[in-house]
Design an enzyme around this catalytic site. Structure first.
Site, mmCIF file in Angstrom:
data_model
loop_
_atom_site.group_PDB
_atom_site.id
_atom_site.type_symbol
_atom_site.label_atom_id
_atom_site.label_comp_id
_atom_site.label_asym_id
_atom_site.label_seq_id
_atom_site.Cartn_x
_atom_site.Cartn_y
_atom_site.Cartn_z
ATOM 1 N NE ARG A 30 -2.923 -4.659 -6.589
ATOM 2 C CZ ARG A 30 -3.739 -3.897 -5.879
ATOM 3 N NH1 ARG A 30 -3.341 -2.730 -5.422
ATOM 4 N NH2 ARG A 30 -4.978 -4.284 -5.634
ATOM 5 C CD GLU A 36 -4.385 5.450 -9.374
ATOM 6 O OE1 GLU A 36 -4.691 4.490 -10.100
ATOM 7 O OE2 GLU A 36 -5.040 5.778 -8.369
ATOM 8 N NE ARG A 81 -3.851 0.320 0.559
ATOM 9 C CZ ARG A 81 -4.751 0.028 -0.395
ATOM 10 N NH1 ARG A 81 -4.758 0.692 -1.544
ATOM 11 N NH2 ARG A 81 -5.625 -0.938 -0.189
ATOM 12 C CG ASP A 128 -11.849 5.872 -7.211
ATOM 13 O OD1 ASP A 128 -11.011 5.979 -8.129
ATOM 14 O OD2 ASP A 128 -12.196 4.782 -6.715
ATOM 15 C CG HIS A 188 -2.342 2.882 -8.001
ATOM 16 N ND1 HIS A 188 -2.348 3.738 -6.921
ATOM 17 C CD2 HIS A 188 -3.571 2.317 -8.041
ATOM 18 C CE1 HIS A 188 -3.534 3.676 -6.342
ATOM 19 N NE2 HIS A 188 -4.288 2.830 -6.997
HETATM 20 C C1 BG6 Z 1 -7.559 3.378 -7.484
HETATM 21 C C2 BG6 Z 1 -8.964 3.013 -7.838
HETATM 22 O O1 BG6 Z 1 -6.774 3.338 -8.634
HETATM 23 O O2 BG6 Z 1 -7.045 2.414 -6.561
HETATM 24 C C3 BG6 Z 1 -9.800 2.954 -6.575
HETATM 25 O O3 BG6 Z 1 -9.489 3.960 -8.757
HETATM 26 C C4 BG6 Z 1 -9.199 1.987 -5.592
HETATM 27 O O4 BG6 Z 1 -11.140 2.569 -6.901
HETATM 28 C C5 BG6 Z 1 -7.750 2.365 -5.345
HETATM 29 O O5 BG6 Z 1 -9.933 2.009 -4.392
HETATM 30 C C6 BG6 Z 1 -7.021 1.395 -4.418
HETATM 31 O O6 BG6 Z 1 -7.155 0.088 -4.894
HETATM 32 P P1 BG6 Z 1 -6.586 -1.122 -4.072
HETATM 33 O O7 BG6 Z 1 -7.000 -2.368 -4.810
HETATM 34 O O8 BG6 Z 1 -5.102 -0.961 -4.027
HETATM 35 O O9 BG6 Z 1 -7.199 -1.030 -2.689
#
Ligand code: BG6
Length: 287
Positions: A89, A261, A63, A204, A159
């Site tokens: 990922r 992103e 994360r 978002d 991202h």
């Molecule tokens: C973003 C999406 O790119 O990533 C969101 O548009 C999403 O909808 C976010 O919540 C995080 O995604 P994840 O799968 O890493 O929790």
């Protein structure tokens, strides 16, 4: 610049990572997901944000930093059981090469090929090649090649999670007049106004058909994102409730980060004929 500016070291959770320590910048890139987790140009604060609650474990996404999203973006259309944001990922990538130029620019190249596990999820032969260049700019280049006998269509994203002093005084420019899908308003299609984007609640948004440079402005610095081969830009901050709902995201961390992103998603998914390649590049320039 000696080659030992780059070393292979265990990172958090013991996951193998390539560490760059040059006079220009430091960085850490996990082989797990080809995940750029840290980037700090000399004399500056860290550019990337990572949650203190992040997993660092095989099979789980990290994360923060720069998750590499492929071959679908978000939940997979019609296949809710598939892992969100694809499998790239959470796969172990192969370290292909490292190098340091005489002026200190460090380059790390990683690759991912299809295998039984990826074909069980997505029945295509592919090669991904990802080059990360670490200097005053973080330059990312991702090439996707179709190695199979039939065309395939994919989505992708770099991202990027940016560390910011406070979401309350950060703004984004570069998306004026761009149409977007609002994922927090029933996927409604909207058009961005001319004013800088301020985040005032869960955000978002999937901005479509845009190749423009975006700039993140904070009271302490600006970060310019220049891209090629990317027609989508996504802006995401989970705000309070969604942050609380995510086990790998600290409840109080949402004001410290913003995701901008560089992607090809939704209407901008890429169709790749057999033997063809597509390259997306992102240059992240903190100032
Ligand atoms: C973003 C999406 O790119 O990533 C969101 O548009 C999403 O909808 C976010 O919540 C995080 O995604 P994840 O799968 O890493 O929790």
């Amino acid at each position: 610049m000696p080659q030992d500016a780059i070393s292979l070291e265990p990172g958090q959770g013991g996951l193998p990572s390539v560490v760059v320590r040059s006079q220009l910048a430091t960085a850490r890139i996990y082989l797990h997901g080809a995940h750029v987790a840290e980037y700090r140009p000399a004399g500056q604060e860290p550019v990337l944000w990572t949650s203190r609650a992040s997993h660092f474990a095989p099979g789980k996404p990290i994360r923060g930093g720069v998750p590499l999203i492929f071959p679908w973006f978000g939940p997979r259309a019609g296949r809710p059981e598939s892992p969100a944001h694809g499998f790239a990922r959470t796969r172990p990538w192969t370290l292909e090469s490292t190098g340091v130029s005489p002026d200190g620019l460090a380059t790390v190249t990683l690759s991912l090929r299809d295998d039984d596990a990826t074909r069980a999820l997505w029945p295509h032969a592919f090669a991904l090649r990802y080059t990360v260049a670490v200097g005053p700019t973080l330059a990312l280049s991702l090439t996707t090649t179709n190695l199979g006998p039939t065309p395939f269509t994919f989505e992708q994203a770099l991202h990027t999670y940016f560390a910011i002093p406070s979401i309350h005084d950060a703004t984004i420019t570069g998306l004026a007049g761009v149409n977007y899908i609002d994922k927090v308003d029933g996927l409604r299609r909207k058009r961005q106004g001319g004013e800088p984007i301020r985040i005032t609640g869960e955000t978002d948004r999937v901005y479509l058909h845009t190749t423009d440079t975006c700039t993140l402005h904070t009271p302490t610095r600006t970060v310019i994102l220049e891209k090629t081969g990317s027609n989508t830009t996504v802006v995401w901050n989970p705000w309070i409730a969604k942050a609380k709902a995510m086990p790998d995201f600290g409840d109080d961390e949402w004001p410290e980060m913003i995701c901008i992103e560089s992607a090809n998603a939704a209407d901008d998914a890429v169709a790749l004929p057999p033997g063809a390649s597509h390259t997306m590049t992102v240059a992240i320039r903190p100032r």
